[in-house]
Write an enzyme that holds these catalytic residues in place. Sequence first.
Site, short mmCIF file in Angstrom:
data_model
loop_
_atom_site.label_atom_id
_atom_site.label_comp_id
_atom_site.label_asym_id
_atom_site.label_seq_id
_atom_site.Cartn_x
_atom_site.Cartn_y
_atom_site.Cartn_z
N ASP A 84 -4.21 8.21 1.46
CA ASP A 84 -3.30 8.34 0.32
C ASP A 84 -1.93 7.79 0.73
O ASP A 84 -1.32 8.28 1.69
CB ASP A 84 -3.19 9.82 -0.09
CG ASP A 84 -2.26 10.02 -1.27
OD1 ASP A 84 -2.58 9.51 -2.35
OD2 ASP A 84 -1.22 10.66 -1.10
N THR A 117 -0.16 4.87 -5.38
CA THR A 117 0.96 4.92 -4.43
C THR A 117 0.85 3.85 -3.35
O THR A 117 1.85 3.34 -2.88
CB THR A 117 1.04 6.31 -3.77
OG1 THR A 117 -0.25 6.65 -3.25
CG2 THR A 117 1.46 7.36 -4.75
N THR A 118 -0.39 3.52 -2.95
CA THR A 118 -0.58 2.47 -1.93
C THR A 118 -0.27 1.10 -2.53
O THR A 118 0.45 0.30 -1.94
CB THR A 118 -2.03 2.50 -1.40
OG1 THR A 118 -2.35 3.82 -0.99
CG2 THR A 118 -2.21 1.56 -0.24
N ASP A 421 -5.30 13.22 -7.50
CA ASP A 421 -5.22 11.86 -8.05
C ASP A 421 -6.09 11.72 -9.29
O ASP A 421 -5.69 11.12 -10.29
CB ASP A 421 -5.67 10.83 -7.00
CG ASP A 421 -4.59 10.56 -5.96
OD1 ASP A 421 -3.54 11.22 -6.03
OD2 ASP A 421 -4.80 9.70 -5.09
#
Length: 558
Positions: A84, A117-118, A421
Amino acid sequence: MQAPPQSMEMPDMSNAIVAQDEMGRPFIIVKDQGSKERSHGIDAIKSHILAARQVSTILKTSLGPRGLDKILISPDGEINITNDGATILSQMELSNEIAKLLVELSKSQDNEIGDGTTGVVVLTGALLDQSLELIEKGIHPIKIANGFENACKIAVENLDKIADEVVIHEDLKDNLLPSSDLFKAAKTSLGSKIVSKSHDKFAKMAVECVLNVADLSRKDVDFELIKVEGKLGGSIDDSKLINGITIDKDFSHPQMPKSFEDLKIAILTCPFEPPKPKTKHKLEISTIEEFKNLQDYEQNKFTEMIAKVKESGANLVICQWGFDDEANHLLLSNDLPAVRWVGGSDLERIAMATNGRIVPRFEDLTPEKLGHAEKIREVVMGTTRERMLVIEGCENTKTVTCLIRGSNKMIVDESIRSLHDSLCVVRNLIKDNRIIYGGGAAEISCSLKISEEADKQKGIDQYAFRAFSQALDVIPMSLAENSGLDPIETLTTLKSQQVNEKNSNIGVDCLGNHQNDMKKLFVIETLIGKRQQLLLATQLTRMVLKINDVIISGKDQY
């Protein structure tokens, strides 16, 4: 022969004066800001871009369903395994100021959208990489930033054009079917996670959770009503959804009943103990009679408190504070089961679920303020005798708990992050049911559109547009690389397919399904999530490009 000891050359102290204060005490004079470093202009921008590149490179290998995990070891030796992006960055010890900005970037993506987020950090790194090439060609950073903003607007407009809508059924059971759009969307977000082998179970759990608490008329989801609880032991497949509330406590006395029905719950924030002054006090007892009077007073107060609880009609007490053995014995003898040391957030959730009121004083306790539920039972986990309480059949049915099991703490923590998520993806689809297709399909489509627009631009903006287009290509190339494919060959094939077939759903086949149409594979992302990624990455790139002077204070010299 032994070498003579080396000695440091001492400075000439013959004319030295010892600095003294007004009392005649000597002190050291610090040479303030002795080694200031100053980087400015192109050098400053280059150093920032290189720092961002380092962070982006770390996260690039975690992108997509074939992305790899990172092991994070904290200073006190605690181990965390995750892929994550927000978690990796938040736990890394970063000293560079630009690297810290990327941490804040992933946090804002996580807070606003909960997923992607990545991708947002990788995209920012790619944009800054492309900026560096343009700066070295002599193009002014502000010109590049303005060009990127215009290109971003075109990309966002293109996303709106290629977006599809998912169908959200009014009946909950229809949305839980594997063929439903919400179920497939939740499943996609779990593809790159540790729970991917049980993604059907977790996807169903996520959809059921969100739809249980969602207000579809207002398109709103209150995450306060969803509790995710992790427990060691068992396998990931033992995880389940509980329509009610769990408390990680047991009854205060081992002889209290382990399960009973028709609950009337007194939710208290006042302790079961005699009142004390809030200021510091001292009580002096000089005779036996005085001590007996004090004992009688305490006994009467306990009896009075329990009488007030019984008068209200309550048959279960949930208390924020503890109580001593005497109060515990009196509660048992009066057939009043109790739970102590329940945290504030759990107390609020119980009050919301049971439609009860949190009561701060025994005098305020009335039948109207009691919470109601059908059943409470104590559940024992494995052979460790670890217990937890489950309250079911609450008056407010819009409260759910996800109980996550796993063989060790790392798996439980990562499963909780994965479920979060997935919950966010379903929540985002309730708010805005438009989707775009994943696997880098949306990025390739936007890249082609911006390349097309670049030819229409006059002057230097052309360079910025083409740079933005190439930065977008980094996402599908990273997906292909992480999946063991040739990145350049894959990208060129997909681009030609999208142009020739006029199909913006063609993306990287990460899982080897021999199918590049992401619509048929139903690999999707939420439109608001992807739009947020592009906007945040462009804003941060602009901010970094505008910084041209950095003054770093070094260590003081003595």
